[in-house]
Design an enzyme around this catalytic site. Structure first.
Site, PDB file in Angstrom:
ATOM      1  CG  ASP A 125      -0.935   3.284   6.077  1.00 62.08           C
ATOM      2  OD1 ASP A 125      -1.497   3.633   5.216  1.00 62.08           O
ATOM      3  OD2 ASP A 125      -0.622   4.102   7.093  1.00 62.08           O
ATOM      4  CD  GLU A 171      -4.831   0.999  -2.558  1.00 66.93           C
ATOM      5  OE1 GLU A 171      -5.110   2.286  -2.516  1.00 66.93           O
ATOM      6  OE2 GLU A 171      -4.643   0.436  -1.336  1.00 66.93           O
ATOM      7  CG  ASP A 176      -1.791   1.153   1.345  1.00 65.05           C
ATOM      8  OD1 ASP A 176      -2.193   1.704   0.176  1.00 65.05           O
ATOM      9  OD2 ASP A 176      -2.221   1.726   2.464  1.00 65.05           O
TER      10      ASP A 176
END
Length: 171
Positions: free
Chosen positions: A139, A67, A7
């Site tokens: 996160d 992502e 991420d």
């Protein structure tokens, strides 16, 4: 198969590592690569590259799930996020890790069942799916969710191949 989820962020880059054996997943590691926000962006990019490279050396993932960039509130944020993603992607490809990219919506849909899930819902489902005793930091949970999304995608492709759904209608 060992899957590394990323991420990306210019201040905090989350990571999560899971092992997949058939339809079973096992939590291996997760955490955050934290940048010194007083550093110049090139130094932060270096920190992300070095951090992701170290995780790769430690866990030897076969696949990675990153992502994709979403539309940020302003152009400066989007550029910084893009550079953070670039550092992570460069570390992955330079270490010959196969990379798949998923939107935040795809990841949330895969893990929670809705693409509009809140961060707390993602954290909760990651905790449940991986049988964790406590919720990972936001996160890190997002990175674990990215890894789970990739595991789902791989499982679905395997099932399609086994059941013959991959073949076209003309066969």
């Amino acid at each position: 198969m060992i899957i590394l989820g990323i991420d990306p962020g210019s201040r905090i880059t989350g990571y999560g590592v899971i092992a997949q054996d058939g339809r079973q997943w096992r939590y291996l590691d997760s955490g955050c690569i934290r940048m010194n926000t007083e550093q110049a962006l090139p130094d932060r990019v270096k920190t992300i590259f070095a951090g992701v490279s170290e995780i790769i050396r430690r866990w030897q993932p076969t696949d990675a799930s990153v992502e994709q960039v979403f539309l940020a509130k302003n152009a400066d944020s989007a550029l910084k996020l893009g550079q953070a993603r670039g550092a992570a992607l460069a570390a992955l490809v330079s270490n010959d890790v196969k990379v798949a990219e998923y939107t935040a919506r795809q990841i949330k849909l895969s893990v929670v069942g809705t693409g509009a899930a809140e961060k707390a819902q993602v954290q909760h489902m990651v905790m449940r799916l991986l049988n964790l005793e406590q919720s990972p930091q936001a996160d890190a949970a997002d990175a674990l969710a990215a890894a789970i999304c990739h595991a789902h995608a791989g499982s679905n492709m395997s099932r399609m191949a086994i059941t013959g759904l991959r073949r076209g209608r003309g066969r």
